[in-house]
Design a protein around this motif. Structure first.
Motif, PDB file in Angstrom:
ATOM      1  N   HIS A   1      27.569  47.831  48.473  1.00  0.00           N
ATOM      2  CA  HIS A   1      26.661  48.867  47.981  1.00  0.00           C
ATOM      3  C   HIS A   1      27.275  50.240  48.264  1.00  0.00           C
ATOM      4  CE1 HIS A   1      23.735  45.526  48.045  1.00  0.00           C
ATOM      5  NE2 HIS A   1      23.143  46.198  47.076  1.00  0.00           N
ATOM      6  N   ILE A   2      27.361  51.047  47.243  1.00  0.00           N
ATOM      7  CA  ILE A   2      27.991  52.362  47.350  1.00  0.00           C
ATOM      8  C   ILE A   2      26.915  53.435  47.292  1.00  0.00           C
ATOM      9  CG2 ILE A   2      29.591  53.971  46.265  1.00  0.00           C
ATOM     10  CD1 ILE A   2      31.161  51.584  45.274  1.00  0.00           C
ATOM     11  N   LEU A   3      26.908  54.294  48.316  1.00  0.00           N
ATOM     12  CA  LEU A   3      25.956  55.398  48.386  1.00  0.00           C
ATOM     13  C   LEU A   3      26.719  56.708  48.237  1.00  0.00           C
ATOM     14  CD1 LEU A   3      24.588  53.005  50.046  1.00  0.00           C
ATOM     15  CD2 LEU A   3      23.323  54.810  51.239  1.00  0.00           C
TER      16      LEU A   3
ATOM     17  N   GLU B   1      17.599  45.131  48.413  1.00  0.00           N
ATOM     18  CA  GLU B   1      16.442  45.705  49.109  1.00  0.00           C
ATOM     19  C   GLU B   1      16.851  46.333  50.437  1.00  0.00           C
ATOM     20  OE1 GLU B   1      11.990  44.344  50.725  1.00  0.00           O
ATOM     21  OE2 GLU B   1      13.364  42.889  49.824  1.00  0.00           O
ATOM     22  N   GLN B   2      17.737  45.682  51.165  1.00  0.00           N
ATOM     23  CA  GLN B   2      18.195  46.225  52.450  1.00  0.00           C
ATOM     24  C   GLN B   2      18.973  47.527  52.245  1.00  0.00           C
ATOM     25  OE1 GLN B   2      20.359  42.745  53.782  1.00  0.00           O
ATOM     26  NE2 GLN B   2      18.772  42.229  55.294  1.00  0.00           N
ATOM     27  N   ALA B   3      19.796  47.572  51.219  1.00  0.00           N
ATOM     28  CA  ALA B   3      20.557  48.789  50.945  1.00  0.00           C
ATOM     29  C   ALA B   3      19.628  49.935  50.570  1.00  0.00           C
ATOM     30  CB  ALA B   3      21.574  48.542  49.838  1.00  0.00           C
ATOM     31  N   LEU B   4      18.584  49.645  49.776  1.00  0.00           N
ATOM     32  CA  LEU B   4      17.636  50.677  49.393  1.00  0.00           C
ATOM     33  C   LEU B   4      16.848  51.174  50.602  1.00  0.00           C
ATOM     34  CD1 LEU B   4      16.332  52.336  47.143  1.00  0.00           C
ATOM     35  CD2 LEU B   4      14.757  50.421  46.732  1.00  0.00           C
TER      36      LEU B   4
ATOM     37  N   SER C   1      19.004  53.419  52.657  1.00  0.00           N
ATOM     38  CA  SER C   1      19.144  54.735  52.047  1.00  0.00           C
ATOM     39  C   SER C   1      17.920  55.605  52.331  1.00  0.00           C
ATOM     40  CB  SER C   1      19.342  54.597  50.535  1.00  0.00           C
ATOM     41  OG  SER C   1      20.491  53.823  50.245  1.00  0.00           O
ATOM     42  N   ARG C   2      16.751  55.024  52.238  1.00  0.00           N
ATOM     43  CA  ARG C   2      15.528  55.797  52.512  1.00  0.00           C
ATOM     44  C   ARG C   2      15.441  56.186  53.987  1.00  0.00           C
ATOM     45  NH1 ARG C   2      11.826  51.705  48.832  1.00  0.00           N
ATOM     46  NH2 ARG C   2      12.203  52.755  46.806  1.00  0.00           N
ATOM     47  N   LEU C   3      15.850  55.278  54.869  1.00  0.00           N
ATOM     48  CA  LEU C   3      15.888  55.600  56.296  1.00  0.00           C
ATOM     49  C   LEU C   3      16.851  56.757  56.559  1.00  0.00           C
ATOM     50  CD1 LEU C   3      15.365  55.017  59.328  1.00  0.00           C
ATOM     51  CD2 LEU C   3      17.235  53.356  59.220  1.00  0.00           C
ATOM     52  N   LEU C   4      17.973  56.723  55.881  1.00  0.00           N
ATOM     53  CA  LEU C   4      18.965  57.775  56.057  1.00  0.00           C
ATOM     54  C   LEU C   4      18.407  59.135  55.631  1.00  0.00           C
ATOM     55  CD1 LEU C   4      21.781  57.268  57.180  1.00  0.00           C
ATOM     56  CD2 LEU C   4      22.666  57.443  54.849  1.00  0.00           C
TER      57      LEU C   4
END
Length: 370
Positions: free
Chosen positions: A241-243, A301-304, A307-310
């Motif tokens: 997963h790329i952010l 779902e974990q990646a999303l 991202s929201r936690l970040l």
């Protein structure tokens, strides 16, 4: 006084980190492991060729000096020479073969050492000649350690075996526990200390040069070029997963509070990213106030959720300008999935497009789909 103490603490931290990084490869990044393997590979080729060229000369000397030429000695010679040539060939064709290069690095020491030990154990009555004609081998191999970027533990392991070989030579020649035997053992031990010191500085310098070439000096994260190499190695093996992360209105922070405050924002935010990443994840400063994070082994779902936690963590930071006035920042994130074998450039473009969609939608949010 406070500045002196702070400088001393920084020096201690650097020294501890340097010893830790040169003691073993436990804390080395995957990218540096590949870089070090290339250095080891070149040394294996060079040393293997050198020893292979010397082997016929040693054979000629044995034939001339030994009173009777043992038939089995020629077979061992041929096997040793063939092993060295095979090491060179495998190393030459072993680009990015980490395990292979590790094994070959050991073999270029094991082959000549094993031949010397074989002669000591099998040539009855010729022990004195063997020590005189080949007694330099342990010393040569210890000196050779200095040109390999081995960790201290790796070099100590090889050095311990060579000291044991020297003890065997002293016993075979009847000089064990004599002044001559003890002098040779002391000299070999001293050379081993020099070799370990050289390994420490060699590997430490290699690490510093690697970090300067691959890491952003301000944040300590990977730079864009190093990240591209990492993605080139990993994308074909597993889903990632790329952010794409961009700090909102960062130019305004620099214009309002000054670049030194802006630098603090970048450094603290980079530290926040590193604190939340797992051992298999990557983080890089992609350019300016833009970062790229690579998540491994997570579901969509974990990646999303990550991202929201970040975003919450970034916004939760409190910064102070030069007037001690507090302020906070936000970030926008574009999230995209790279499947094994997928074109990484297409995924980067997709993550970048979603990042700008997040900015157009009002910032301080994650966009994970079109």
């Amino acid at each position: 006084m406070g500045t002196i103490l702070e400088g001393w603490k920084n020096l201690q931290a650097i020294s501890i980190s340097s010893v830790r990084d040169t003691l073993s490869g436990k804390y080395h990044s995957r990218d540096f492991i590949h870089a070090r393997m290339e250095y080891l590979r070149s040394r294996v080729i060079l040393v293997g060729l050198l020893f292979a060229l010397l082997t016929p000369l040693w054979t000629l000397m044995d034939w001339w000096v030994l009173p009777s030429w043992p038939a089995h000695l020629m077979a061992i010679r041929v096997l040793s020479l063939g092993g060295l040539i095979l090491c060179v060939w495998l190393a030459f064709n072993g680009h990015q073969r980490i395990t292979r290069i590790y094994v070959l690095s050991g073999l270029v020491f094991i082959l000549p050492a094993s031949f010397y030990a074989y002669m000591l154990l099998t040539l009855a009555g010729a022990g004195h000649y063997v020590v005189l004609g080949y007694g330099f081998i342990p010393f040569l191999l210890v000196a050779t350690l200095s040109i390999f970027p081995f960790t201290l533990l790796e070099s100590a392991l090889v050095g311990g075996a060579l000291i044991a070989l020297q003890v065997l030579a002293s016993v075979s020649s009847g000089t064990w526990l004599t002044m001559k035997g003890l002098q040779d053992l002391w000299l070999l031990s001293a050379l081993l200390v020099v070799a370990l010191t050289a390994n420490y500085f060699h590997l430490g310098l290699l690490l510093r040069l690697y970090r300067q070439a691959t890491h952003d000096t301000l944040t300590g994260l990977l730079n864009r070029g190093a990240l591209s190499r990492q993605l080139g190695q990993e994308a074909a093996h597993e889903a990632l997963h790329i952010l794409m992360v961009d700090l909102d209105h960062f130019k305004q922070i620099n214009d309002t509070h000054g670049h030194s405050v802006g630098d603090e924002v970048l450094m603290r935010t980079a530290s926040l990213f590193k604190a939340h990443l797992g051992p298999e994840d990557l983080a890089a400063r992609y350019g300016g106030e833009e970062f790229m994070l690579i998540l491994s082994g997570r579901s969509d779902e974990q990646a999303l959720n990550f991202s929201r936690l970040l975003l919450r963590q970034v916004h939760g930071q409190i910064f102070f300008n030069h007037d001690r006035e507090p302020f906070q920042i936000t970030a926008s994130i574009g999230l995209a999935l790279c499947q094994p074998g997928q074109n990484i450039e297409e995924v980067l473009q997709l993550a970048d497009q979603r990042l700008y969609s997040a900015k157009r939608a009002g910032r301080n949010q994650v966009v994970a789909q079109d």
